[in-house]
Design a protein around this motif. Sequence first.
Motif, PDB file in Angstrom:
ATOM      1  N   PHE A  18       0.837  -1.200   0.000  1.00 34.22           N
ATOM      2  CA  PHE A  18       0.000   0.000   0.000  1.00 34.22           C
ATOM      3  C   PHE A  18       0.876   1.256   0.000  1.00 34.22           C
ATOM      4  CE2 PHE A  18      -2.553   3.370   1.800  1.00 34.22           C
ATOM      5  CZ  PHE A  18      -3.786   3.184   1.215  1.00 34.22           C
ATOM      6  N   SER A  19       1.913   1.251   0.836  1.00 36.96           N
ATOM      7  CA  SER A  19       2.795   2.421   0.921  1.00 36.96           C
ATOM      8  C   SER A  19       3.529   2.662  -0.387  1.00 36.96           C
ATOM      9  CB  SER A  19       3.810   2.246   2.063  1.00 36.96           C
ATOM     10  OG  SER A  19       3.160   2.107   3.304  1.00 36.96           O
ATOM     11  N   GLU A  20       4.040   1.586  -1.001  1.00 37.78           N
ATOM     12  CA  GLU A  20       4.743   1.721  -2.285  1.00 37.78           C
ATOM     13  C   GLU A  20       3.798   2.222  -3.364  1.00 37.78           C
ATOM     14  OE1 GLU A  20       8.125  -1.814  -1.850  1.00 37.78           O
ATOM     15  OE2 GLU A  20       6.157  -2.256  -2.721  1.00 37.78           O
ATOM     16  N   CYS A  21       2.558   1.778  -3.305  1.00 39.04           N
ATOM     17  CA  CYS A  21       1.556   2.226  -4.273  1.00 39.04           C
ATOM     18  C   CYS A  21       1.310   3.723  -4.142  1.00 39.04           C
ATOM     19  CB  CYS A  21       0.252   1.445  -4.052  1.00 39.04           C
ATOM     20  SG  CYS A  21      -1.053   1.826  -5.247  1.00 39.04           S
ATOM     21  N   ILE A  22       1.204   4.201  -2.907  1.00 38.31           N
ATOM     22  CA  ILE A  22       0.980   5.629  -2.673  1.00 38.31           C
ATOM     23  C   ILE A  22       2.182   6.442  -3.151  1.00 38.31           C
ATOM     24  CG2 ILE A  22       0.667   7.383  -0.898  1.00 38.31           C
ATOM     25  CD1 ILE A  22      -1.816   5.725  -1.498  1.00 38.31           C
ATOM     26  N   ILE A  23       3.390   5.936  -2.896  1.00 41.16           N
ATOM     27  CA  ILE A  23       4.605   6.622  -3.356  1.00 41.16           C
ATOM     28  C   ILE A  23       4.638   6.707  -4.877  1.00 41.16           C
ATOM     29  CG2 ILE A  23       7.125   6.455  -3.494  1.00 41.16           C
ATOM     30  CD1 ILE A  23       7.060   5.254  -0.666  1.00 41.16           C
ATOM     31  N   GLN A  24       4.213   5.627  -5.534  1.00 40.46           N
ATOM     32  CA  GLN A  24       4.207   5.626  -6.995  1.00 40.46           C
ATOM     33  C   GLN A  24       3.182   6.625  -7.540  1.00 40.46           C
ATOM     34  OE1 GLN A  24       2.971   2.036  -9.331  1.00 40.46           O
ATOM     35  NE2 GLN A  24       5.051   2.183 -10.166  1.00 40.46           N
ATOM     36  N   VAL A  25       2.023   6.710  -6.897  1.00 38.84           N
ATOM     37  CA  VAL A  25       1.014   7.693  -7.303  1.00 38.84           C
ATOM     38  C   VAL A  25       1.582   9.103  -7.175  1.00 38.84           C
ATOM     39  CG1 VAL A  25      -1.228   8.710  -6.731  1.00 38.84           C
ATOM     40  CG2 VAL A  25      -0.962   6.229  -6.758  1.00 38.84           C
ATOM     41  N   PHE A  26       2.263   9.354  -6.059  1.00 46.46           N
ATOM     42  CA  PHE A  26       2.833  10.688  -5.826  1.00 46.46           C
ATOM     43  C   PHE A  26       3.887  11.029  -6.880  1.00 46.46           C
ATOM     44  CE2 PHE A  26       6.025  13.552  -4.129  1.00 46.46           C
ATOM     45  CZ  PHE A  26       5.248  14.592  -3.634  1.00 46.46           C
ATOM     46  N   SER A  27       4.844  10.122  -7.097  1.00 44.58           N
ATOM     47  CA  SER A  27       5.931  10.406  -8.032  1.00 44.58           C
ATOM     48  C   SER A  27       5.424  10.530  -9.463  1.00 44.58           C
ATOM     49  CB  SER A  27       7.006   9.314  -7.943  1.00 44.58           C
ATOM     50  OG  SER A  27       6.466   8.039  -8.260  1.00 44.58           O
ATOM     51  N   LEU A  28       4.469   9.683  -9.839  1.00 48.92           N
ATOM     52  CA  LEU A  28       3.903   9.738 -11.182  1.00 48.92           C
ATOM     53  C   LEU A  28       3.263  11.094 -11.448  1.00 48.92           C
ATOM     54  CD1 LEU A  28       2.920   8.232 -13.830  1.00 48.92           C
ATOM     55  CD2 LEU A  28       0.839   7.724 -12.536  1.00 48.92           C
TER      56      LEU A  28
END
Length: 310
Positions: A92-102
Amino acid sequence: MQLNNNVTEFILLGLTQDLFRKKVVFAIFLICYLATLLGNLLIIATIKTSQTLRSPMYFFLFYLSFSDTCFSTSIAPRTIVDALLKTATITFSECIIQVFSLHFFGCLEIFILILMAADRYVAICKPLHYTTIMSRRVCSILVALAWVGSCVHSLVQIFLALSLPFCGPNVIDHFFCDLEPLLNLACSDIYVINLLLVSNSGAICTVSFVILIFSYVVILHSLRNHSAEGRRKALSTCISHITVVILFFVPCIFIYTRPATTFPMDKMISVFYTIGTPLFNPLIYTLRNTEVKNAMKKLWSKNFISDDVR
C-alpha cells in the motif's frame, strides 16, 4: 487513514498474464527505458556543459529532460521487474509513493512545457524585451513555482487515494498504481472522489493543452512578419514543441477526463504517455535542433580527445 483499510498490498496484473508476452514486455520496456535514460541524460549533460546552450529555452529543456527521466523511472523499473515475476505485488505504501511520483513529475512536465511555450512567445513576439523578461532570475523563479505547483497537485492525489477505503479485492488491472484503477477497488461510493479527480488531473491536462495550443497558434500567426530564415528557425522549434505537447496531452486527457470506467485500450494508452513520450522527447528535440546536435558533437569530441590524451 491507511490503518482503516484491510488491504495492505495490491496485486498488479500488468499488461499481460501470458508468460511469453511478459518476456516481450520485459525486453521492450528495458530497451525503451535504457534509451530514455541515455537520451535524456545526454541532453542534460550537453546543456550543463555547453557554453552555447545558455538561453532560457535550453534552461527549460534541461528540466524537461530531468522530469522525463524521473517520470519514466517512477514506472518503468518496477514494470520491468514485475514482468519477470509470476505474481507482481506492491505494498500500500509503495503504491501511494508511486502515485505521488507519477503525478509530481507528470505535472512538472506539464508546467515546464507551458514555460517553454511562454519562452517561445516572448522570443518571437517580443524579441526586443526578451532578455529582460526572460532573465535567469525570472526563469529560476518560474521553475521553482512549477515544482511547488506539482507538489500541491501530487499531495491532492495522495489525499484522494488515502481517503478511499479498501476492504475487498486487491487486484489492480494495470501495470502501475494510479488513482483511476484504485477507484475501482474502493468499497464505497466513488462519485465525489472521481469528480475531484477529473476536476484536478483532468482540468490540469485539458486547460494546459488548450493554453499551449492557443499560444502556439498565436506564435505561428506572428511569424508572418518575420524573415524567411527567422520563420524557418522559429517554425522548426515550435513544431518540435507542438509534437511533444500532442504526444503527451492527448493520452492524458483521454485517461483523466472521464468517469472511473476501464476500457481495453487504457493500458496501451498509458504505455504511450508513461514510456513512449519520455523516449520520444530527446529524439524530437535533438533531431530538429541544430544547436543541440552541434553541442552534443562537441561534447563527444571533447571526451574522445581527453581519452586519447590519457
